[in-house]
Structures are given as structure tokens and as C-alpha cells.
Enzyme design. Structure first.
Site, PDB file in Angstrom:
ATOM      1  N   ALA A 137       0.768  -1.250   0.000  1.00 11.41           N
ATOM      2  CA  ALA A 137       0.000   0.000   0.000  1.00 11.41           C
ATOM      3  C   ALA A 137       0.799   1.300   0.000  1.00 11.41           C
ATOM      4  O   ALA A 137       0.272   2.329  -0.384  1.00 11.41           O
ATOM      5  CB  ALA A 137      -0.953  -0.004   1.194  1.00 11.41           C
ATOM      6  N   GLY A 140       0.561   5.163  -0.516  1.00 14.92           N
ATOM      7  CA  GLY A 140      -0.854   5.318  -0.206  1.00 14.92           C
ATOM      8  C   GLY A 140      -1.687   6.036  -1.244  1.00 14.92           C
ATOM      9  O   GLY A 140      -2.840   6.370  -0.979  1.00 14.92           O
ATOM     10  N   GLU A 160       1.914  -2.924   4.385  1.00 15.82           N
ATOM     11  CA  GLU A 160       3.197  -2.459   3.839  1.00 15.82           C
ATOM     12  C   GLU A 160       4.309  -2.993   4.745  1.00 15.82           C
ATOM     13  O   GLU A 160       4.376  -2.649   5.919  1.00 15.82           O
ATOM     14  CB  GLU A 160       3.228  -0.920   3.804  1.00 15.82           C
ATOM     15  CG  GLU A 160       4.585  -0.322   3.483  1.00 15.82           C
ATOM     16  CD  GLU A 160       5.183  -0.801   2.165  1.00 15.82           C
ATOM     17  OE1 GLU A 160       4.497  -0.778   1.142  1.00 15.82           O
ATOM     18  OE2 GLU A 160       6.363  -1.234   2.179  1.00 15.82           O
ATOM     19  N   CYS A 258       3.529  -0.614 -12.410  1.00 13.19           N
ATOM     20  CA  CYS A 258       3.891   0.522 -13.266  1.00 13.19           C
ATOM     21  C   CYS A 258       5.017   0.075 -14.193  1.00 13.19           C
ATOM     22  O   CYS A 258       5.961   0.809 -14.451  1.00 13.19           O
ATOM     23  CB  CYS A 258       4.247   1.762 -12.449  1.00 13.19           C
ATOM     24  SG  CYS A 258       5.387   1.473 -11.115  1.00 13.19           S
TER      25      CYS A 258
HETATM   26  C1  LIG Z   1       4.333  -0.041  -6.342  1.00 11.63           C
HETATM   27  S1  LIG Z   1       4.543   0.205  -4.655  1.00 11.63           S
HETATM   28  C2  LIG Z   1       2.900   0.479  -4.100  1.00 11.63           C
HETATM   29  C3  LIG Z   1       2.398   1.868  -4.382  1.00 11.63           C
HETATM   30  C4  LIG Z   1       1.078   2.136  -3.697  1.00 11.63           C
HETATM   31  N1  LIG Z   1       0.086   1.146  -4.057  1.00 11.63           N
HETATM   32  C5  LIG Z   1       0.551   3.516  -4.005  1.00 11.63           C
HETATM   33  O1  LIG Z   1      -0.315   3.650  -4.898  1.00 11.63           O
HETATM   34  O2  LIG Z   1       0.979   4.489  -3.382  1.00 11.63           O
HETATM   35  C6  LIG Z   1       4.838  -1.396  -4.050  1.00 11.63           C
HETATM   36  C7  LIG Z   1       4.950  -1.490  -2.550  1.00 11.63           C
HETATM   37  O3  LIG Z   1       5.086  -2.865  -2.221  1.00 11.63           O
HETATM   38  C8  LIG Z   1       5.906  -2.954  -1.086  1.00 11.63           C
HETATM   39  N2  LIG Z   1       6.434  -4.334  -0.975  1.00 11.63           N
HETATM   40  C9  LIG Z   1       7.668  -4.789  -1.255  1.00 11.63           C
HETATM   41  N3  LIG Z   1       7.747  -6.100  -0.973  1.00 11.63           N
HETATM   42  C10 LIG Z   1       6.539  -6.484  -0.526  1.00 11.63           C
HETATM   43  C11 LIG Z   1       6.000  -7.709  -0.055  1.00 11.63           C
HETATM   44  N4  LIG Z   1       6.744  -8.806  -0.004  1.00 11.63           N
HETATM   45  N5  LIG Z   1       4.711  -7.750   0.368  1.00 11.63           N
HETATM   46  C12 LIG Z   1       3.954  -6.624   0.305  1.00 11.63           C
HETATM   47  N6  LIG Z   1       4.413  -5.439  -0.125  1.00 11.63           N
HETATM   48  C13 LIG Z   1       5.686  -5.366  -0.534  1.00 11.63           C
HETATM   49  C14 LIG Z   1       6.976  -1.912  -1.346  1.00 11.63           C
HETATM   50  O4  LIG Z   1       7.634  -1.557  -0.160  1.00 11.63           O
HETATM   51  C15 LIG Z   1       6.154  -0.785  -1.961  1.00 11.63           C
HETATM   52  O5  LIG Z   1       5.751   0.109  -0.964  1.00 11.63           O
END
Ligand SMILES: C[S@@+](CC[C@H](N)C(=O)[O-])C[C@H]1O[C@@H](n2cnc3c(N)ncnc32)[C@H](O)[C@@H]1O
Length: 510
Positions: A137, A140, A160, A258
Site C-alpha cells: 500500500a 498510499g 506495507e 507501473c
Molecule cells: C508499487 S509500490 C505500491 C504503491 C502504492 N500502491 C501507491 O499507490 O501508493 C509497491 C509497494 O510494495 C511494497 N512491498 C515490497 N515487498 C513487498 C511484499 N513482499 N509484500 C507486500 N508489499 C511489498 C513496497 O515496499 C512498496 O511500498
């Protein structure tokens, strides 16, 4: 010799302009081969992906007076995004301060968000009252968008695992006034040990290489390689399978990245289908304005390597939509998957939950004239130092989840039976305060943001001068903060939280 110097973390610092150019060329070649050859598309794609996309903001519907004020401004100078009516591309009138230092952003009226990134929540289509999970998340953007679509009703679990990023997630949920949320901080795959066939809707906005957002953050280049994209896809498959397990039969799972590469998108969906067989279905995404063909022009010989249903996914190409690249898939689930335990009944609803916290609700009504409207399934909880509004199910989940971080929203701080309204409460309900409200000038607003103190002029004869003690500081439709007017009436102390304060606050649309 330590191999630290060549580790991905150190590559960025080590990259020379020539290396950066070489890496960019490798990335462009890797992605453009997905487009039909011998068309002008490849050249347009090359130009668009490195261009800085126009500034876009999404109106946060959870703070009604702020949302209304900013929407009318945006409608006059911005351009609405076809697939998300709450999002506007800013026109020629640039903000008079960096975006993060504007009143509209600081007060949670808008979230600065590329238009491509608003698609995922739109496709998820969460409804008020549902149980929704945002599995990855932070920071956010999509979680606050989902919260806004749910109108703060139901349950939104935001997960997260990275502590540093959790802080930005918490800050953004607070700024936007989200109170039906519950935060967990664990590897997404691990969360599936606690929730089974549970959520109505799940968003997995997966950690990815971000090859579609290079234009915005060149720093990503330092970490990008085709091998890295494949490594990422293994993690993405694991997270997608976990997300699928946590989805209830008949629920909706949205997988988004993305990235544009097939490794991190179609191959990941294949990884899910290999595990689930026909239990998982790639669903159509219909009725999204501005999206005519879903996958866009993916080279036909590549598209035919995948199941026909994959053509239903959306791939946003930067040259077609003047935004960042992204991919969105909508997945359905037919039957329950095996799970061993069910710790939490997410539908648990707090009814007749009368506690001394409710007396604090009466207090807020008497003192400020604010009628706290507690949505179904949420409750006021009185702690030692604060009063929170949170999902009733939090207690059960907190007791059963090792990764539980926090729940709900702070209504205010408590000291000797006195409640000091939080910034979020001021944003959510400050507009209903009429008696204890002081109207500020723009100069005074700027002073408050800079120093949290304003001298009130001695010759001021306005009725505001009669008020002493606690007030809501307002500026037209804006609820700025809680304040205290000195006994002599010549001084106002504001309580704008440190993270929102700026030496020179500006306006999004001057
Ligand atoms: C693309 S970003 C998410 C962006 C967010 N959805 C937003 O719109 O602001 C992916 C997120 O997944 C987290 N992440 C990394 N490894 C993960 C895991 N094993 N399980 C869940 N989240 C993870 C990262 O730290 C990062 O914050």
C-alpha cells in the site's frame, strides 16, 4: 574484495552519463519490441516515456468542504481525466510553490497522482461497506483513492512491510482523513496465513521494476535490467497467489504494476493460472471511459503466446495517453481455496457498543457542535492518551495478527478529560463549527504554517476578537487547524502538525 561496489544499491552512484544513456537504450529496446514494428508507434513511445508527464491531482472526497472548494477551482483551470472524474491534469497555471507545499495538498484536499495510477482503484471499484485489502500500500496513493471511493465505510486493510514506507502511508491516510482503515506491516505472502477467502476486493499494486515510470524517476534506471525484471516476477507471482487466496469466491482482485514488460505482467498472471487452473479468471474491464482497446497494440505474435483472456487487461502506453506506463488486470475467483484457520470475522459489526468513549462523543457535540456520525462497523475507542475512531473488528485482528500496526484515526488527544481535536478531525468536521471559529487572512494562514503563531492586531474590532481559548482556524472553505486564542485576545497559537508545516505555503491554483 567486497562486492558492495557492484551491488544494485550502489549502481546508481556509480553510473556515469554514458552508462545511464546505455542503460536507457537497453530499456527502450526491451520495451519497444512489444509494439508492432514498422510503425511510428515505436518512435512516439521513445519520446513519450522519457518526457515528464503533466502534473495531475486527484480530489479527495473524504473531506467534503475541502473537496468542494478545490473541485470548483480545478474544474475552471484543469482538465478532467477521462477514466477518473475526480482527477484533473493541471493547466498552464502553475502552483506558486512546490506541490507538496501547497495548502490544497497539506490539508488533504488533493493527492498528487499520475493519471495512469488512478486506473487501478477505478477498476477495483470498491463499494462502501465492503472489506477491501491493499496488499502493497505505501505510500498510499491508491489506498487513499480506495478509501475515498468507499466513503470511509466498511473495512480497508492496508499492508506495507517496509517500515520507512509505512511512515509515509500513515501520513497520507491521516492527511486524507481515512478512518475505516487497519494497517499491517508484513510480507504480503505471510498475510495469507491469517486471512482466507476473506476480502470482497483486493488490490495488489505489486513491487515492480517501474520500467513504465522512467520519465519521472531516472534513478530507477540504476536498478533496471532484464534479469532483474525476471527476478521481480518471481516475487510478484508469490504475492499474486497470496492475494488470490485471501479473496472471497465471487470477489475481485486487481493486479497492477507501473511496468510495461510482459515478464512482470502477463507472465505473472500465467504464474497464477498455473497454480489455480480455472478457479482464477481474467475478467473483462468494460466501461472505462478513455480506454478503447484494452491491451493497446501489443505485437500480435507476442499477444498470441498468452491466453486469449489476457487481451482483456489494460496496458497504458505513455505515447497513447500522455502519462506513465502501467498495466492493470482484473481477476475473479470461483471457489474457496484451502485455508487452515480463520482468525477474524471481517463482517463483525459493533452494535450497542456503549462505552465511556461515547461520552467523549457527547463532549465533542457540546463543545464544538460536531455530531460524530459513527459509521456502522466502527467505534470510538478511548485509550490512555487519545480517542480513536476505528473499525470494530480491529480488536479481533490486532489480537490475532503479529503484524498489526494500528487502526482507524485519532479523533484527538486526551488530557485530564479534555479532548484536543486532531488535525484530521478538524479537516473532517471543522466546517460544522460556527461558534468557536476564527476567520484568518491569507497572510495569517501563511504565518501559521511557518511558525504556528499569529499576533492578532489590537485594533481589530471583528466579532472574532470576543472568542478566547480553543478555536477552529478557518480560511474561507478551508479548515486550517485547531488554535488557541490568548486570554487578552491578541495572540493565536496554531497546532498544524510538524509534517505539514512549511516556511512558505502556497496555492495549487494561485
Ligand atoms: C508499487 S509500490 C505500491 C504503491 C502504492 N500502491 C501507491 O499507490 O501508493 C509497491 C509497494 O510494495 C511494497 N512491498 C515490497 N515487498 C513487498 C511484499 N513482499 N509484500 C507486500 N508489499 C511489498 C513496497 O515496499 C512498496 O511500498
Amino acid at each position: 574484495m567486497s562486492n558492495n561496489a557492484t551491488s544494485p544499491r550502489n549502481r546508481k552512484a556509480a553510473m556515469s552519463p554514458a552508462q545511464e544513456a546505455e542503460r536507457l537504450e537497453a530499456l527502450l529496446c526491451h520495451l519497444e519490441r512489444l509494439l508492432p514494428a514498422d510503425t511510428a508507434d515505436r518512435q512516439r513511445f521513445r519520446e513519450a516515456i522519457v518526457a515528464t508527464p503533466p502534473v495531475c491531482v486527484r480530489v479527495n472526497g473524504l473531506l467534503p468542504s475541502h473537496a468542494q472548494a478545490v473541485r470548483s477551482l480545478l474544474e475552471s483551470v484543469g482538465r478532467p481525466v477521462a477514466w477518473c472524474e475526480d482527477t484533473f491534469t493541471l493547466g498552464d497555471r502553475a502552483p506558486d510553490a512546490p506541490l507538496g507545499n501547497t495548502l490544497e495538498v497539506a490539508l488533504g484536499a488533493v493527492y498528487v497522482q499520475a493519471k495512469a495510477t488512478t486506473l487501478a482503484a477505478r477498476v477495483l471499484d470498491p463499494q462502501p461497506g465492503e472489506c477491501v485489502l491493499d496488499l502493497a500500500a505505501a505510500p498510499g496513493g491508491k489506498a487513499t483513492h480506495i478509501a475515498s471511493l468507499m466513503n470511509n465505510q466498511g473495512l480497508l486493510v492496508c499492508n506495507e512491510p517496509k517500515q520507512k514506507r509505512m511512515a509515509s502511508l500513515v501520513g497520507n491516510l491521516e492527511r486524507c482523513g481515512v478512518h475505516h482503515c487497519l494497517l499491517t506491516g508484513v510480507d504480503g505472502a505471510q498475510l495469507a496465513r491469517s486471512f482466507h477467502n476473506a476480502f470482497d476486493r483486493i488490490l495488489l499494486d505489486a513491487p515492480c521494476s517501474g520500467d513504465g515510470i522512467i520519465g519521472k524517476s531516472r534513478g530507477q534506471l540504476a536498478y533496471w535490467s532484464p534479469e532483474d525484471a525476471v527476478r521481480k516476477s518471481y516475487q510478484q507471482v508469490g504475492l499474486l497467489r497470496a492475494a488470490f487466496h485471501m479473496l472471497r469466491p465471487g470477489g475481485i482482485l486487481v493486479y497492477s504494476t507501473c511496468s510495461l514488460s510482459t515478464e512482470e505482467n502477463e507472465d505473472v498472471l500465467l504464474g497464477l493460472l498455473r497454480r489455480t487452473g480455472e478457479n482464477a479468471q481474467i475478467l473483462g474491464i468494460d466501461g472505462i471511459p478513455g480506454i478503447e482497446s484494452s491491451t493497446g497494440p501489443l505485437r500480435e505474435d507476442i499477444a498470441t503466446c498468452y491466453p486469449e483472456s489476457f487481451r482483456r487487461c489494460i496496458r497504458i502506453w505513455p505515447h497513447e495517453h500522455q502519462t506513465e506506463g502501467c498495466f492493470v488486470a482484473r481477476v475473479g475467483k470461483q471457489a474457496a481455496t484451502q485455508g487452515h484457520t480463520v482468525e477474524a470475522d471481517l463482517k463483525l459489526v459493533a452494535e450497542d457498543y456503549a462505552t465511556d468513549a461515547d461520552q467523549m462523543g457527547d463532549y465533542v457535540q457540546q463543545k464544538w457542535g460536531i455530531a460524530l456520525d459513527i459509521p456502522r462497523g466502527q467505534q470510538l475507542v478511548r485509550g490512555h492518551r487519545d480517542l480513536t475512531l476505528r473499525p470494530a473488528v480491529s480488536e479481533v485482528i490486532a489480537a490475532s495478527l503479529p503484524a498489526f500496526v494500528r487502526a482507524g484515526m485519532r479523533i484527538g488527544g486526551l488530557h485530564k478529560d479534555h479532548l484536543f481535536l486532531s488535525q484530521q478531525s478538524v479537516g473532517l468536521w471543522g466546517d460544522s463549527v460556527s461558534d468557536r471559529r476564527i476567520e484568518l487572512t491569507w497572510t495569517q494562514v501563511q504565518q501559521l504554517f511557518a511558525h504556528n503563531h499569529v499576533d492578532l492586531p489590537a485594533d481589530c474590532q471583528s466579532p472574532d476578537r470576543q472568542i478566547r481559548g480553543e478555536v477552529i482556524c478557518g480560511y474561507g472553505p478551508w479548515q486550517i487547524c485547531r488554535g488557541v486564542i490568548s486570554r487578552e485576545g491578541d495572540h493565536l497559537t496554531g497546532f498544524i502538525p510538524r509534517g505539514l508545516r512549511h516556511e512558505r505555503i502556497g496555492r495549487l491554483i494561485p
